[in-house]
Design an enzyme around this catalytic site. Structure first.
Site, PDB file in Angstrom:
ATOM      1  CG  ASP A 112      81.749   9.798  28.560  1.00 48.51           C
ATOM      2  OD1 ASP A 112      80.754   9.128  28.884  1.00 48.51           O
ATOM      3  OD2 ASP A 112      81.874  11.012  28.827  1.00 48.51           O
ATOM      4  CG  HIS A 148      77.629  10.715  29.754  1.00 48.69           C
ATOM      5  ND1 HIS A 148      78.974  10.958  29.934  1.00 48.69           N
ATOM      6  CD2 HIS A 148      76.985  11.762  30.308  1.00 48.69           C
ATOM      7  CE1 HIS A 148      79.137  12.110  30.578  1.00 48.69           C
ATOM      8  NE2 HIS A 148      77.942  12.608  30.821  1.00 48.69           N
ATOM      9  CB  SER A 183      78.868  15.487  31.702  1.00 43.45           C
ATOM     10  OG  SER A 183      79.420  14.599  32.631  1.00 43.45           O
TER      11      SER A 183
END
Length: 584
Positions: free
Chosen positions: A175, A236, A419
């Site tokens: 990520d 994120h 996600s």
């Protein structure tokens, strides 16, 4: 030169192709202590002998039989003896006590020796249970509906109560990297930054670098192409990592699904996204493969979470990297994407040999943004505006940062997307792998998750896989000590054949409040069918049975609690070509 980016912040994942998953769940010969029990000691065990054995006929013979095996394992110098406590009325198993408490290694050795006795049907710890309690993380009850909500959640607390917490498992999060955070640091390993472009990484050179720190993925207007918008850093990777394994019961913040697991942060996304080639290299490295120019990973991941994607077909490089990782035993979980489109059009969600994850909201409906289609294996909570998610409690909450561009003060953030659904599944895979004695293969894991998924309460508007991932059902089925073949809800198993007197065992994971119906049909011969909750049925002990002439048998099983239900087919005469279907 305009740079082409593959990956965007809030997208998600795809799955095993039809035919690759194995049909039956691996059954362990005994259920020992979990890896999360390293500091515990064990002094009582439950041993069940097979019908017709001398020990089953006379409980006085249990102790002498066990002590012979104990002496062979430990020798006389350790002076461990067993004594018989009582015989259980429920299933005829025997409770035995050791003369002193055993550590985890000794308990496993003892149980392995007992399980090797052909007369023994099963052996397990006589667990010392306490009252269940929610984690003491202050935001858990208010915000983390995705773990415990009976309609939209993943049923994590029951799996935790059963002892599955992810201990000893490494989950790589490919990520944006992760930030320093008091609710992540203790579970974070040192990862690696695989971005090989200074523009994307924000570092001074194109060289890859040790550590998985998130340096920020902010952009300015036009930075990622004509008309592209300015965006703040997403953080994120921290959010995804927190869902997988946020530190739990530490009195702060929130909880993680597999909170005794370790996170391996691998930075592959930066400004404008991340390159397919870098991500493919990261898959190889995270799973224990060699990548030139990078030190080998000394802590290979059993699970890789990829909450990323873009449009297009799966590249040969990415497929090769995935195939190599799977061959090394790594299960890869990928987000399906947030485009309200067929997941077949999005990569790496459309690669082979991965578990693809779609998103649902608190009502268990498909989130309006979630990609869909036959490539989806399973669904998990991703948050859903169609569930009133303008109400922030319906977001998925996890670790974050307040910085607009670079990391500043730690915080917690609510997000929605496939996600966010994907790390729920990656976390459940970690729970399962931590609970079993021998690691399951990626194909076995994929089959297990789909066969134990909780059915959608109503048909989804588009295909979204087998159902919602159920942590407790998956762990229970994986650790069942009764040799049995796992059935999927409503899916018939065909061509069952046996001789007179043969006994074939099946099991099905049933959620709370469901009504279980079992049907056998077709073929030739005569059979009878028995069913029981929580343990193998016999002709004398069962919750429901059907014993009509022929092979067509129907029974409805009382389901007062959630859990495993066992179904036994017994051949009255030789039989062949019989089908069985369990529906709830």
């Amino acid at each position: 030169m305009q740079r082409k980016s593959l990956c965007l912040a809030l997208i998600g994942a795809m799955a095993f192709i039809a035919g690759t998953a194995t049909a039956a769940t691996r059954v362990v010969p005994f259920q020992g202590p979990s890896s999360s029990s390293e500091q515990e000691t064990f002094g009582r065990f439950i041993v069940k002998y097979r019908s017709g054995t001398a020990q089953r006929s006379d409980s006085r013979k249990v102790t002498s039989s066990l002590n012979t095996r104990v002496a062979n394992v430990f020798g006389a110098n350790k002076a461990i003896r067993t004594s018989h406590v009582r015989r259980l009325s429920a299933n005829g198993a025997d409770v035995v006590r050791t003369s002193r408490k055993l550590d985890m290694a000794e308990a496993k050795a003892l149980m392995a020796a007992i399980a090797a006795d052909p007369a023994v049907e099963s052996v397990r710890i006589d667990r010392l249970l306490q009252h269940t309690a929610a984690p003491n993380d202050p935001y858990y009850t208010t915000y983390q509906w995705d773990y415990f909500n009976p309609v939209g959640g993943i049923n994590a607390p029951s799996a935790w109560d059963a002892g599955a917490k992810g201990g000893g498992i490494v989950v790589a999060v490919l990520d944006t990297g992760i930030t320093k955070h008091s609710d992540l640091d203790a579970n974070a390993l040192e990862g690696y930054d695989f971005i090989s472009d200074a523009f994307v990484s924000g570092r001074a050179t194109d060289e890859r670098a040790p550590g998985g720190a998130d340096l920020g993925d902010w952009t300015t207007a036009g930075m990622c192409g004509a008309n592209s918008a300015a965006k703040n850093s997403s953080w994120h990777g921290s959010h995804v990592a927190g869902t997988v394994a946020e530190v739990t019961n530490n009195g702060i913040g929130m909880a993680g699904v597999a909170h005794n697991a370790k996170i391996l942060p691998v930075r592959v996304l930066g400004h404008c996204g991340g390159y397919d080639s870098d991500i493919a290299d990261a898959v190889v490295w995270a799973s224990g493969g060699h990548v030139d120019g990078v030190p080998d990973n000394t802590q290979p991941a059993e699970v890789i979470n990829m909450s990323l994607g873009g449009s297009g077909t799966c590249s040969p490089e990415m497929q090769s990297a995935i195939d190599g990782a799977v061959s090394r035993g790594t299960t890869i979980v990928i987000a399906a994407g947030n485009d309200n489109d067929d997941a077949m059009n999005h990569t790496p969600a459309n690669c082979r040999n991965v578990i693809t994850v779609g998103a649902t909201g608190i009502s268990a409906r498909r989130a309006f943004y979630s990609n869909y289609g036959t490539r989806i294996d399973i669904a998990a909570p991703g948050g859903g505006y169609n569930d009133g998610a303008n109400n922030q409690e319906n977001f998925i909450w996890s670790a974050g940062n307040e910085g607009k561009t670079v990391p500043e003060k730690e915080t917690y953030m609510g997000m929605v997307g496939t996600s966010q659904a994907t790390p729920h599944v990656a976390g459940v895979v970690a729970l399962v792998q931590s609970a079993v004695g021998t690691p399951m293969t990626p194909a076995q894991v994929a089959s297990l998750l789909k066969q134990t998924a909780r059915p959608f309460p109503a048909p989804t508007d588009r295909p979204l896989g087998a159902g919602i991932v159920d942590a407790n059902a998956a762990v229970a089925a994986a650790t069942s000590t009764v040799p049995a073949t796992l059935l999927s809800n409503g899916v018939a198993r065909a061509g069952i054949t046996g001789a007179a007197g043969d006994e074939l065992m099946y099991m099905v994971a049933v959620p709370a409040g469901a009504k279980l119906s079992v049907l056998t049909y077709g073929g030739t011969g005569q059979i009878k069918v028995f069913a029981k909750a929580g343990d193998a049925p016999t002709a004398q002990s069962y919750d429901a049975s059907s014993q009509r002439p022929g092979t067509n048998q129907t029974l409805t099983v009382p389901t007062t609690v959630a859990g495993l239900y066992y179904i036994k087919i017994v051949g009255v005469t030789a039989f062949s070509g019989v089908n069985i279907r369990a529906t709830f």
